[in-house]
Design a protein around this motif. Sequence first.
Motif, PDB file in Angstrom:
ATOM      1  N   GLU B 259      -9.289  18.875 -12.767  1.00 22.02           N
ATOM      2  CA  GLU B 259      -9.001  20.165 -13.367  1.00 22.02           C
ATOM      3  C   GLU B 259      -9.384  21.336 -12.484  1.00 22.02           C
ATOM      4  O   GLU B 259      -9.093  22.480 -12.815  1.00 22.02           O
ATOM      5  CB  GLU B 259      -9.785  20.268 -14.691  1.00 22.02           C
ATOM      6  CG  GLU B 259      -9.104  19.534 -15.816  1.00 22.02           C
ATOM      7  CD  GLU B 259      -7.703  20.065 -16.004  1.00 22.02           C
ATOM      8  OE1 GLU B 259      -7.558  21.298 -16.109  1.00 22.02           O
ATOM      9  OE2 GLU B 259      -6.754  19.264 -16.018  1.00 22.02           O
ATOM     10  N   LEU B 261     -12.317  22.364 -12.322  1.00 23.82           N
ATOM     11  CA  LEU B 261     -13.235  23.072 -13.228  1.00 23.82           C
ATOM     12  C   LEU B 261     -14.590  23.169 -12.529  1.00 23.82           C
ATOM     13  O   LEU B 261     -15.301  22.176 -12.398  1.00 23.82           O
ATOM     14  CB  LEU B 261     -13.367  22.269 -14.528  1.00 23.82           C
ATOM     15  CG  LEU B 261     -14.280  22.837 -15.600  1.00 23.82           C
ATOM     16  CD1 LEU B 261     -13.621  24.015 -16.291  1.00 23.82           C
ATOM     17  CD2 LEU B 261     -14.635  21.757 -16.627  1.00 23.82           C
ATOM     18  N   SER B 269     -10.896  25.078 -21.034  1.00 20.00           N
ATOM     19  CA  SER B 269      -9.445  25.265 -21.061  1.00 20.00           C
ATOM     20  C   SER B 269      -8.784  24.317 -20.074  1.00 20.00           C
ATOM     21  O   SER B 269      -9.374  23.945 -19.058  1.00 20.00           O
ATOM     22  CB  SER B 269      -9.103  26.696 -20.656  1.00 20.00           C
ATOM     23  OG  SER B 269      -9.995  27.599 -21.239  1.00 20.00           O
ATOM     24  N   PHE B 270      -7.534  23.937 -20.373  1.00 17.25           N
ATOM     25  CA  PHE B 270      -6.764  23.092 -19.458  1.00 17.25           C
ATOM     26  C   PHE B 270      -6.087  23.989 -18.435  1.00 17.25           C
ATOM     27  O   PHE B 270      -5.449  24.976 -18.803  1.00 17.25           O
ATOM     28  CB  PHE B 270      -5.721  22.300 -20.234  1.00 17.25           C
ATOM     29  CG  PHE B 270      -4.863  21.427 -19.357  1.00 17.25           C
ATOM     30  CD1 PHE B 270      -5.302  20.169 -18.988  1.00 17.25           C
ATOM     31  CD2 PHE B 270      -3.627  21.868 -18.915  1.00 17.25           C
ATOM     32  CE1 PHE B 270      -4.511  19.361 -18.180  1.00 17.25           C
ATOM     33  CE2 PHE B 270      -2.840  21.064 -18.104  1.00 17.25           C
ATOM     34  CZ  PHE B 270      -3.286  19.809 -17.742  1.00 17.25           C
ATOM     35  N   SER B 271      -6.230  23.649 -17.173  1.00 18.07           N
ATOM     36  CA  SER B 271      -5.642  24.464 -16.131  1.00 18.07           C
ATOM     37  C   SER B 271      -4.187  24.071 -15.909  1.00 18.07           C
ATOM     38  O   SER B 271      -3.877  22.920 -15.652  1.00 18.07           O
ATOM     39  CB  SER B 271      -6.423  24.269 -14.835  1.00 18.07           C
ATOM     40  OG  SER B 271      -5.588  24.545 -13.742  1.00 18.07           O
ATOM     41  N   THR B 274      -4.425  26.391 -10.991  1.00 21.87           N
ATOM     42  CA  THR B 274      -5.630  27.033 -10.478  1.00 21.87           C
ATOM     43  C   THR B 274      -5.534  27.064  -8.972  1.00 21.87           C
ATOM     44  O   THR B 274      -5.144  26.075  -8.349  1.00 21.87           O
ATOM     45  CB  THR B 274      -6.897  26.253 -10.876  1.00 21.87           C
ATOM     46  OG1 THR B 274      -7.004  26.240 -12.295  1.00 21.87           O
ATOM     47  CG2 THR B 274      -8.142  26.898 -10.288  1.00 21.87           C
ATOM     48  N   GLU B 283     -12.883  29.270  -8.012  1.00 25.10           N
ATOM     49  CA  GLU B 283     -11.478  29.543  -8.238  1.00 25.10           C
ATOM     50  C   GLU B 283     -11.147  31.009  -7.994  1.00 25.10           C
ATOM     51  O   GLU B 283     -11.979  31.891  -8.189  1.00 25.10           O
ATOM     52  CB  GLU B 283     -11.082  29.128  -9.660  1.00 25.10           C
ATOM     53  CG  GLU B 283     -11.814  29.866 -10.751  1.00 25.10           C
ATOM     54  CD  GLU B 283     -11.487  29.320 -12.126  1.00 25.10           C
ATOM     55  OE1 GLU B 283     -11.513  28.097 -12.280  1.00 25.10           O
ATOM     56  OE2 GLU B 283     -11.218  30.139 -13.019  1.00 25.10           O
ATOM     57  N   ALA B 286      -6.318  31.596 -11.951  1.00 25.56           N
ATOM     58  CA  ALA B 286      -6.137  30.460 -12.855  1.00 25.56           C
ATOM     59  C   ALA B 286      -5.283  30.836 -14.056  1.00 25.56           C
ATOM     60  O   ALA B 286      -5.397  31.943 -14.592  1.00 25.56           O
ATOM     61  CB  ALA B 286      -7.488  29.949 -13.326  1.00 25.56           C
ATOM     62  N   LYS B 288      -4.491  29.216 -17.730  1.00 23.28           N
ATOM     63  CA  LYS B 288      -5.107  28.153 -18.515  1.00 23.28           C
ATOM     64  C   LYS B 288      -4.675  28.129 -19.974  1.00 23.28           C
ATOM     65  O   LYS B 288      -4.281  29.146 -20.525  1.00 23.28           O
ATOM     66  CB  LYS B 288      -6.633  28.308 -18.473  1.00 23.28           C
ATOM     67  CG  LYS B 288      -7.198  28.073 -17.104  1.00 23.28           C
ATOM     68  CD  LYS B 288      -8.681  28.210 -17.093  1.00 23.28           C
ATOM     69  CE  LYS B 288      -9.196  27.700 -15.751  1.00 23.28           C
ATOM     70  NZ  LYS B 288     -10.622  27.846 -15.622  1.00 23.28           N
ATOM     71  N   LEU B 293      -8.503  21.317 -22.527  1.00 19.69           N
ATOM     72  CA  LEU B 293      -9.263  20.374 -21.716  1.00 19.69           C
ATOM     73  C   LEU B 293     -10.401  19.753 -22.522  1.00 19.69           C
ATOM     74  O   LEU B 293     -10.676  18.555 -22.424  1.00 19.69           O
ATOM     75  CB  LEU B 293      -9.815  21.050 -20.451  1.00 19.69           C
ATOM     76  CG  LEU B 293     -10.628  20.118 -19.542  1.00 19.69           C
ATOM     77  CD1 LEU B 293      -9.816  18.913 -19.105  1.00 19.69           C
ATOM     78  CD2 LEU B 293     -11.164  20.863 -18.336  1.00 19.69           C
ATOM     79  N   TYR B 332      -6.749  17.622  -7.814  1.00 21.02           N
ATOM     80  CA  TYR B 332      -6.114  18.563  -8.728  1.00 21.02           C
ATOM     81  C   TYR B 332      -4.602  18.393  -8.722  1.00 21.02           C
ATOM     82  O   TYR B 332      -3.961  18.267  -9.765  1.00 21.02           O
ATOM     83  CB  TYR B 332      -6.504  19.995  -8.323  1.00 21.02           C
ATOM     84  CG  TYR B 332      -5.901  21.069  -9.203  1.00 21.02           C
ATOM     85  CD1 TYR B 332      -6.541  21.465 -10.366  1.00 21.02           C
ATOM     86  CD2 TYR B 332      -4.684  21.665  -8.870  1.00 21.02           C
ATOM     87  CE1 TYR B 332      -5.989  22.442 -11.178  1.00 21.02           C
ATOM     88  CE2 TYR B 332      -4.122  22.633  -9.671  1.00 21.02           C
ATOM     89  CZ  TYR B 332      -4.770  23.024 -10.825  1.00 21.02           C
ATOM     90  OH  TYR B 332      -4.218  23.979 -11.635  1.00 21.02           O
TER      91      TYR B 332
END
Lengths: 332, 470
Positions: B259, B261, B269-271, B274, B283, B286, B288, B293, B332
């Motif tokens: 992710e 992350l 949160s789900f990317s 990113t 980062e 991003a 998101k 996530l 990623y």
Amino acid sequence: MELTTIWFLLVAVLFTGYFILEGFDFGVGMLLPVLGRDDRERRVLINTIGPVWDGNEVWLITAGGAMFAAFPEWYATLFSGFYLPLLLILLALIARGVAFEYRHKRPEASWKRRWDTAIVVGSVLPAILWGVAFANILRGVPLDAEHEYVGGLVDLLNPYALLGGVTTLVLFATHGAVFLALKTTGDIRERAGALAVRLGVVAAVLAVGFLAWTLSIRSSAAAVVLAVGAALALLGGLAAARVRREGWAFTGTAVAIGLTVATLFAALFPNVLPSTLDAAGSLTATNAASTPYTLKIMTWVAVIFTPVVLAYQAWTYWVFRKRIGVANIPQH
Amino acid sequence: MDALDVARWQFGVTTVYHFLFVPLTIGLSVLVAILQTMWHRTGNERYLKLTKFYGKLFLINFAMGVVTGIVQEFQFGMNWSDYSRFVGDIFGAPLAIEALVAFFLESTFIGLWIFGWDRLPKRAHLASIWAAAIGTNLSAYFILAANSFMQNPVGYRINPDSGRAELTDFPAVLTNKVALITFPHTLAGSFLVAGSLIVAVGLWHVIRNRDSADTGAYRFATRFGSWVVLVASAAVLFTGDIQGKIMTDVQPMKMAAAEGLYRTESPASFSVLTIGSLDGSREVFALKIPYLLSYLGTGDPHGTVHGINDLQAQYATQYGAGSYTPIIPVTYWSFRFMIAFGMAAGAIALLVLWSQRKGRTPSSRWLLRAGLAMPVLPLLANSFGWIFTEMGRQPWIVFGEMLTRNGVSRSVSLAEVLTSFTAFTLIYATLAVIEVKLLLRYARAGVPDVSEQPPTDDTDDAERPLAFAY
């Protein structure tokens, strides 16, 4: 019997099975241009092993897996130490396996010729290199105190190992010729039978020399008995081939190959890879072995599944027991 | 560049290459067995034609899977001998069982199936392809159990004297939760490829070969393959979801790396996209989806998902100074490519089914192009999935127990590994070209004529041509 001894025997059995079975596959492959005068004849030769070569090769994969599971140190040292010979064997087996499957997929003569080359080279190379490898295992290689291989490629190419390579080459060629005489009809059968006798004489001389040299390096009572048995079986097979008793001839070469491999393992025991440097660096069935727990589980798996595998592989040979000849080859 | 780098590249190249053929073998063996069973049950010649047609494509591919597989087994000892010494007590067993239980079954019965058309009773011949298919699918289980030990080692102890891993609980190794979920995920991914191939070839004939007498067979194949792809897509999603949660649990760094992350979040949160800084430590931009996530990783929209920086600090305390972070751009992007390519195949399958609704005949060139792309998409998805799961485990070869750099063979020189890497790359590239050309040639040729040749009375059995010959 100790578990480590049982597994030493099992690995020996798997390699013995591999060399008996793939031995005639290699023989058929290398005799392709010798006995196959035209495309149809070559197809006859390839089709004698068509249904079985893949199953025969799994004996090697199983032997390798058994070695990894039961003697990780042996597997690790041997495979990293014999790097370039094993690489060549792998490349040869790749080319050869694909060649069997792809050769008849296109009609062009040039296409078939290239795959024929792959089959011949892919059969000759491993037939020599396995002999070189196993002779070196018996002879011993330079291993340091941590059982790491410290030699180079040159150390593997000593006269004894090279004799081993030539011996397996000719022995497998003989075995292949005998197998073809047993599995084909007509003209090919005649020529294969005649060639088997000629090759067999050379194989017998080489095998007796190699076995004698082997016993002079390392020996045991069992190894001597097995070596004598191997020589007698080969001579018996040769005699049978001369009078065209093909079934007996094949039995003879199969037993001879089996007993030759068995001789090597019997002479080797309890070592699995002796060191030519300090004896403390030698790998043995004890110091290279997995834990008793792993060996016990693997023993159960082997006891249950090996008979099943043997049964269905034997059945396959029975299903395809018929001889074939040029008349059986389809037009396309 | 040292021997370690080349050994890693070789493992990556040979494994991804091997796994181009494996999914087709796994999936097509079963699908061809199903087609042959349908012929057996109905007597309809259409299914026999399809069995022989797809069986031929299956075998062209099968050979490549077999020969590239031997390399895989030998490679552990050749390039990774210290790894083999360390885990041999555990890792060798599933490999040996795979060969004894699965490969023998597969290879022996494939031989019986290929050459047995006229040698075996119909039932025994049908049973042969099923035995081969079972062997193939079984082999996947054992090798994945072995791989799962590298991801999540269980059922072992470290012997304090030898410093090596020793098996203490074999059932635990076989029921490793990573193995139990990776197996169905891998099978689903394999059926995605196999189904896609059936659709692509069938659709080409439906659209390009309209006047063929076998249109009915191709239409059936196209629908059959599409349904396989749809079911496989659903299974991939379902198993992938569970896999994500197990991964968050046992390999949190891999999840964070998937992710990008960096900081621990709850909820996370789900990317979607990113972009990290060049050194990969934070980062820059991003996009998101909130809560997603957390849900994917833990099953709870407010669950905590650990970030790379925190895990790195934690591992450094636990295992000593050093980097425990995989290469983030690789993990990623491979994670995203896996999902995107896999789902694209499912979407195209829906379009294909829609195009044939109520007996319509599709004719769109765009649909044909999409259909022809289909087999490539899940192949890419599979490759990226493996790249993700193996690269995401780095720097470990066995998570938490052995670093990859400590597993490489000490006695093998750079020159030797380079020789072998170059040789494999060259022979693999050559064979890939040959294989694809053959597949296309035989795919274009279409279904065979299966009408029985009347046996002429004057030729006795010994003179009859073999039903199949090399």
